[in-house]
Design an enzyme around this catalytic site. Structure first.
Site, short mmCIF file in Angstrom:
data_model
loop_
_atom_site.label_atom_id
_atom_site.label_comp_id
_atom_site.label_asym_id
_atom_site.label_seq_id
_atom_site.Cartn_x
_atom_site.Cartn_y
_atom_site.Cartn_z
N HIS A 126 4.74 7.98 -5.81
CA HIS A 126 5.87 9.04 -5.25
C HIS A 126 5.95 9.10 -3.65
O HIS A 126 4.88 8.95 -3.20
CB HIS A 126 5.51 10.33 -5.89
CG HIS A 126 4.16 11.13 -5.63
ND1 HIS A 126 4.01 11.74 -4.36
CD2 HIS A 126 3.09 11.10 -6.08
CE1 HIS A 126 3.06 12.23 -4.24
NE2 HIS A 126 2.36 11.51 -5.26
N HIS A 135 6.08 -7.16 1.65
CA HIS A 135 5.64 -7.82 0.49
C HIS A 135 4.66 -7.18 -0.03
O HIS A 135 3.62 -6.91 0.43
CB HIS A 135 5.47 -9.16 0.75
CG HIS A 135 5.15 -10.19 -0.64
ND1 HIS A 135 5.08 -11.43 -0.57
CD2 HIS A 135 4.98 -9.69 -1.94
CE1 HIS A 135 4.74 -11.83 -1.70
NE2 HIS A 135 4.91 -10.81 -2.38
#
Length: 204
Positions: A126, A135
């Site tokens: 979150h 990446h």
């Protein structure tokens, strides 16, 4: 749509797109093609980037620096793609050109930039914010409220604890455990993570 880049990462993106019924890949392009086709889709040599102008495109290249360079040169209609097995909270924001691969989990209030890769089995908890061209490698995990700067590569199985800020164009080694903020361009490895050198600006 089209893919630009015809190597290993492209194979994974092709597999993803084949599972999304609304998307059909016309062909794949690469500067130096190694294959005549990938999963039955023809691979052609790239002759001019102008060909992709205003076309639907994903840059299917794993190297963050190369993706940024190409994206800056092509005004295409960049698509994002999410594997059907990935789990995304309803309010997640995904930038254009970003791919989310099989088994990835992205939890509430996450914002992911353009042309990112959230790879197989990665977890983004979150309130994380990922810059463009990031990446997150397979099985890497970001705890809540983590910020990742542009172009950073988190290696396979790396972990970042909650609230940490990782700078731009950082390389986080495979399996590294990041407990503290990381400055721009650092290369950090180990558990706990230690900076061993710095990337050059030119190479991201």
């Amino acid at each position: 749509m089209y893919l630009l880049g015809g190597n290993g990462h492209c194979k994974v993106v092709v597999d993803l797109l084949k599972k999304v019924s609304s998307i059909t890949i016309e062909s794949i392009f690469d500067d130096q093609p190694k294959f005549k086709d990938i999963a039955g889709i023809p691979v052609y040599k790239t002759n001019s980037l102008d060909f992709f102008r205003n076309k639907e495109l994903i840059i299917s290249i794993g190297n963050n620096h190369v993706r940024k360079r190409i994206a800056s040169q092509i005004e295409a209609n960049y698509l994002s793609a999410i594997h059907p097995s990935a789990i995304l909270a309803s309010d997640v924001v995904i930038g254009q050109g970003t791919v989310v691969l099989a088994g990835a989990i992205i939890n509430p209030s996450v914002c992911i930039g353009k042309h990112c890769i959230v790879n197989t089995g990665a977890v983004v908890e979150h309130d994380c914010v990922l810059g463009d061209f990031v990446h997150v490698s397979p099985n890497a995990s970001l705890a809540g409220n983590v910020t990742i700067g542009e172009g950073t590569h988190l290696g396979i199985g790396a972990c970042v604890i909650q609230g940490v800020k990782v700078g731009q164009w950082v390389t986080v080694g495979a399996g590294a455990v990041i407990l503290n903020d990381v400055p721009d361009f650092a290369v950090i490895v180990g558990n706990p993570g230690k900076i061993i050198k710095y990337n050059s600006i030119e190479n991201g």
